[in-house]
Design an enzyme around this catalytic site. Structure first.
Site, PDB file in Angstrom:
ATOM      1  NE  ARG A   1      -2.430  -1.402   3.404  1.00 32.82           N
ATOM      2  CZ  ARG A   1      -2.970  -1.299   4.608  1.00 32.82           C
ATOM      3  NH1 ARG A   1      -4.180  -0.771   4.750  1.00 32.82           N
ATOM      4  NH2 ARG A   1      -2.321  -1.716   5.676  1.00 32.82           N
TER       5      ARG A   1
ATOM      6  CG  ASN B   1      -4.185  -4.503   2.955  1.00 32.47           C
ATOM      7  OD1 ASN B   1      -3.722  -4.445   1.823  1.00 32.47           O
ATOM      8  ND2 ASN B   1      -3.421  -4.491   4.038  1.00 32.47           N
TER       9      ASN B   1
END
Length: 795
Positions: A30, A48
Site C-alpha cells: 500500500r 487491503n
C-alpha cells in the site's frame, strides 16, 4: 486483462479499479501504491481486503496506464504479485490519494507473507548508538521481520496480528502514518517505548547474571557453558556455545538426541568458510531473506582457525555435512555481537541452535509452556512478550548440482503457495506420519503447511489440529475432500477419517504421491507420464507389503509398477529400523549368504537375539516383506561396520554417505551389481532387482579389509547404475524419456548427482525436487494432485 474505456485524450479523465493478488499484504504494497499514485498525480485510494489489495486511481489516461504497468515490475522486494486485474469505472472527481481502512469480509484470496530476515536498514539502526532503536531486539520495517507467525486473521493489519496488544507510541505512530517513511503501515513496527520487552529468566540453582541487560546476561551464561531457551520468530530454540564440548554434550544428553546432528548459527559467512565447502548457491541461501539451515559438506581438515570458530566434535558426529544458518532476528544479532562495531567480550561466534522441544514433540511457542516443558533442558530462558501465533521451525536446505534442494519447508517459505498445473477441488491432503506437513488447495493454488513433525506423539497431533485450522483461516479454503496416504494404520489418515464429517476421504498410494509431487512442482500437464524412481524407507504397497525401492510409470491419474527392489523380510518391524544389523542379517538370509561371526552385523547382534532372529527369518514370523531402498542402505551400512544402531531417522544412510564422501573418486566395480529378474510372461509382473550379487561383493570386500569408504562409494555407484539400467528398460517398453527422482533416499546428494548425471548422458530429462522436500515433507502435494484432481472430474 485491461478493460479501461476509451476517451478523448485531450479532455478525458480515466478511473480504474485495480485488484492486485498475491503476497501483497504486510510487504509495504500500500505505501508503494501510494507513492506511485501521488508521483503520477493520480487521485483515488488503496485498501487491503480479503481479496487482495484494491486500488482506485483517477487521472489522465496515459498516467493511469503507466500506473497499472508499473505495479508488477516495481513492486516492493517482499511482494509476490500473481495477478493484476484492471477494470474501468466511472470517474468521481475526488481529490488527493489516500489509504483507507482495510475491509474485512468476503472471500479470502490474498496470500500471507512468510517471515523474513532482518534487513540491512534495520540492522544499521540496531547498531547505531544515535538511533532511537539502537539495540532494540524487535526492530523491523515493511521489508523484514515477522509476518506469518504473528498473523491471527485477514486482512493483514496490526489488529489481526499478535502486535495488537502493543499500542503505538507517538513516534512510531508518526512513522506508521507517514507515506514517506519505511515503516508506513508496517504492522510489527515498535520501539523501546512501545514494543515487546526482552527478559532473561534463570532456572533453579542458576544465579542471575549481574546487570539488567538480558542479552549481556545471556551471553555470560552461554560463555559459562549453560543451555539457553531462546524465543525466536516461530518458537523457542535451545542454544549453547557450539565450541564448548561439555555444553554440547550436556544439551545432547538432556534432549536424548543420540548422535543426530545439531544445527549451528554463525555470526557471519567469514566465520564458517574454514569449516565447509561453500559455493555461490550456498552463500546466497545463507545471506538471503529466508536464511534457512544450509547443509554443506564439511572440510576434512580445519587449519588456522581460532578455538572460538571450531565447533565441538559432538555437534554433528558421523555426518558428512554441517547445517549452518546466519542470524535472522535482531535478538540473534545481539547475541552474536554482529550489531556492534566490535564484537563484545564474551559474545559467542558459533551457537548450537536446535528446536526448543522435548524429543518427539512439536516446537514450544507459549511462554508458560516453555518454562514448564523445557525446564529439564534449559538453564535459562531469553524470552519476550510478543506471542507466537503460528509455530514454525527453521527450514533446511542443501544444494545439489548447483540448485537448492529443500529438505524441510518451513520458516521463510511457508505459507507461500505452489502453483498447480492441474485444477483441484477445495481439499485437504494430510500428508504422512513422518516429517508431516499437510496441504490445502483450491483451483490452481496449493498451500503447504510449515513442518509439523512426526505424528506418533499426541502433542504433535494437537499441533496438527491447530495448524490446519489456522491455515484454513488465512487461505479461505474450505475442504470438500480429504486425501490421505494408503497406509491403513497412519495416524494422519485416522485424523482425516475422524474429521471427515461426511466428506469423501480419498487414499493415495505413497510412492505415487511422491512422483506426483515432482510432476506438480515441474508443472507437468494432465496425462504427462514419466518413469519415476521413488526410493525411501517405508511406504504401504498395494499388495500389503512395505514398498520403498520402486520404479513406477506414472501420471496424476495412475501408475504401473514397472520394477522394484526384491522383497526381503523386515524382522520385527520397527526393531529392524532401529537396529540395522537386523536388516543386514535379513538381506543375507534372503540372498542365501552365510552370516559368519566375522561380519560386523553378526558381531553386533547379541547371541540370544541372533538365535531368535535366525528362527524368525527361517519361519517368516513377524516378518513383513519389504522392497525398501532405505532398508538396503541400512543393511550395507551394517555390513560395512558403519552403523549398527540408529538414534534418529536415516542415521545409517547418512553415515554411509559420509563414508563414501571420504573415499574420493572410486571406479565402478562390476561385482557390485543387482540381478534383474524378468517376469516369466511379458507384462505379467514387474522387473525385480535382486541385490544378492552386490551383497556378496560387500561381504567379500569386508573380509578382504577393503576400506569402508571404498565399499560405501561402490555401493552408491551400484545403486546409480541400477537406476540407469531400469530406466533404460522402461524407456524401451514405454517410449518415455523423462525420469522423476523422489523419496527420502534422494536427499542423498551423492546418489542424486550420480543418477542425474548418468540419466542425462543417456538422453533422459531428469526431474528432481526443488520447492518441496523429496521426503515425506512433500508427500501432501502429491496426494493433493492425485486425490483432489480425481474428485474434480478433470482426468
Amino acid at each position: 486483462m485491461n478493460t479501461l474505456p476509451t476517451a478523448d485524450e485531450a479532455t478525458a479523465v480515466r478511473r480504474a479499479r485495480v485488484v492486485v493478488r498475491g503476497v501483497v499484504q504486510g510487504v509495504g504494497f500500500r505505501p508503494f501504491v501510494y507513492g506511485l499514485a501521488t508521483g503520477l498525480r493520480l487521485t483515488g485510494h488503496v485498501t487491503n481486503t480479503g481479496d487482495g489489495v484494491v486500488v482506485e486511481v483517477e487521472g489522465p489516461p496515459a498516467a493511469v496506464d503507466l500506473f497499472c504497468s508499473r505495479l508488477l515490475p516495481d513492486a516492493p522486494p517482499l511482494a509476490v504479485v500473481e495477478s493484476v486485474e484492471t477494470t474501468g469505472i466511472t470517474a468521481v472527481a475526488d481529490s488527493g490519494f489516500r489509504i483507507v481502512p482495510s475491509r474485512a469480509g468476503g472471500p479470502v484470496r490474498t496470500l500471507v507473507a512468510p517471515d523474513t530476515a532482518t534487513c540491512d536498514d534495520c540492522l544499521a539502526e540496531l547498531g547505531d548508538p544515535a538511533d532511537r532503536r539502537h539495540r532494540h531486539p524487535f526492530v523491523t520495517c515493511t521489508h523484514c521481520g515477522p509476518r506469518f507467525t504473528i498473523v491471527t486473521g485477514l486482512p493483514y493489519d496490526r489488529a489481526h496480528t499478535t502486535m495488537a496488544r502493543f499500542p503505538l507510541c507517538p513516534d512510531c505512530a508518526r512513522e506508521y502514518h507517514d507515506p514517506a517513511d519505511r515503516r508506513f503501515h508496517a504492522q510489527p513496527v515498535a520501539c523501546p517505548s512501545c514494543g515487546p520487552r526482552l527478559r532473561l529468566v534463570t532456572g533453579p540453582g542458576v544465579a542471575p547474571p549481574p546487570g539488567d541487560d538480558p542479552v549481556a546476561g545471556a551471553r555470560s551464561l552461554l560463555a559459562a557453558g549453560a543451555v539457553l531457551a531462546v524465543k525466536g520468530l516461530g518458537g523457542y530454540h535451545l542454544a549453547c556455545d557450539a565450541t564448548r564440548p561439555e555444553a554440547v554434550t550436556l544439551l545432547r544428553r538432556r534432549k536424548a538426541r543420540g548422535d543426530k546432528p545439531f544445527a549451528l548459527m554463525a555470526a557471519c559467512v567469514r566465520d564458517i568458510e574454514h569449516l565447509v565447502h561453500m559455493g555461490a548457491a550456498e552463500r546466497e541461501l545463507l545471506t538471503g531473506r529466508v536464511r534457512p539451515v544450509v547443509l554443506m559438506r564439511r572440510r576434512t581438515v580445519v587449519r588456522d582457525a581460532p578455538r572460538t570458530l571450531v565447533p565441538a566434535d559432538a555437534v554433528a558426529p558421523g555426518s558428512p555435512d554441517l547445517g549452518i544458518m546466519l542470524p535472522y532476528t535482531p535478538v540473534h544479532h545481539l547475541l552474536l555481537g554482529t550489531a556492534d562495531a566490535a564484537a563484545p567480550a564474551g559474545a559467542p561466534r558459533l551457537l548450537v541452535m536446535t528446536s526448543g522441544n522435548v524429543s518427539g514433540e512439536p516446537i514450544v511457542t507459549d511462554d508458560e509452556d516453555a518454562l514448564e516443558r523445557l525446564a529439564t533442558l534449559a538453564d535459562a530462558w531469553l524470552t519476550h512478550d510478543r506471542p507466537v501465533h503460528v509455530p514454525c521451525d527453521d527450514s533446511v536446505v542443501r544444494v545439489c548440482d548447483g540448485e537448492p534442494l529443500v529438505l524441510r519447508r518451513s520458516r521463510g517459505y511457508a505459507p507461500l503457495p505452489v502453483t498447480l498445473p492441474v485444477p483441484v477441488v477445495p481439499a485437504l491432503a494430510v500428508g504422512g506420519d513422518l516429517k508431516n506437513a499437510f496441504c490445502l488447495a483450491q483451483g490452481d493454488k496449493a498451500w503447504l503447511s510449515a513442518h509439523v513433525g512426526d505424528m506418533d506423539d499426541l502433542a504433535t497431533q494437537r499441533a496438527f489440529d491447530r495448524a490446519e485450522r489456522q491455515l484454513e483461516s488465512v487461505t479461505g479454503v474450505r475442504p470438500t475432500v480429504l486425501v490421505t496416504d494408503g497406509h491403513p494404520g497412519y495416524r494422519s489418515g485416522a485424523w482425516a477419517r475422524r474429521h471427515a464429517e461426511g466428506r469423501p476421504v480419498v487414499r493415495v498410494q505413497h510412492h505415487h504421491a511422491h512422483i506426483a509431487a515432482v510432476l506438480a512442482e515441474h508443472g507437468a500437464a494432465a496425462g504427462e507420464r514419466v518413469i519415476g524412481a521413488a526410493f525411501d524407507g517405508t511406504g504401504y504397497g498395494d499388495d500389503g507389503a512395505m514398498w520403498g525401492g520402486e520404479f513406477l510409470v506414472a501420471d496424476y491419474d495412475g501408475f504401473q509398477r514397472f520394477a522394484h527392489l526384491a522383497y526381503v523380510p523386515l524382522p520385527g518391524g520397527d526393531a529392524a529400523v532401529r537396529r540395522p544389523y537386523r536388516m543386514a542379517l535379513a538381506h543375507l538370509h534372503a540372498a542365501g549368504i552365510a552370516a559368519g561371526p566375522d561380519l560386523p552385523c553378526t558381531a553386533a547382534c547379541p547371541p540370544a537375539e541372533l538365535t531368535v532372529l535366525d528362527a524368525q527369518l527361517a519361519q517368516g514370523l513377524n516378518c513383513v516383506p519389504t522392497s525398501s531402498m532405505g532398508r538396503l542402505f541400512d543393511a550395507v551400512a551394517s555390513l560395512a561396520g558403519v552403523c549398527q544402531h540408529v538414534g534418529y531417522e536415516a542415521q545409517a544412510a547418512i553415515e554411509l554417505e559420509a563414508a563414501a564422501v571420504t573415499a574420493g573418486d572410486v571406479a565402478d566395480d562390476p561385482r557390485y551389481t543387482f540381478r534383474l529378474e524378468r517376469p516369466s510372461e511379458p507384462g505379467a509382473a514387474p522387473l525385480t532387482a535382486v541385490p544378492g550379487p552386490l551383497l556378496a561383493a560387500v561381504v567379500e570386500d569386508v573380509r578382504r579389509g577393503v576400506p569402508v569408504g571404498v565399499i560405501a562409494a561402490r555401493f552408491h555407484l551400484a545403486v546409480a547404475h541400477l537406476v540407469r539400467t531400469v530406466c533404460a528398460a522402461a524407456r524401451g517398453a514405454t517410449g518415455l524419456r523423462t525420469v522423476a527422482l523422489t523419496g527420502g533416499v534422494f536427499s542423498n546428494t551423492l546418489l542424486s548427482s550420480a543418477c542425474a548425471r548418468d540419466l542425462r548422458t543417456d538422453g533422459f530429462t531428469v526431474l528432481r525436487h526443488r520447492e518441496v522436500p523429496p521426503n515425506d515433507g512433500g508427500l501432501a502435494l502429491g496426494q493433493m494432485v492425485v486425490g483432489a484432481r480425481a474428485r474434480a472430474g478433470t482426468g
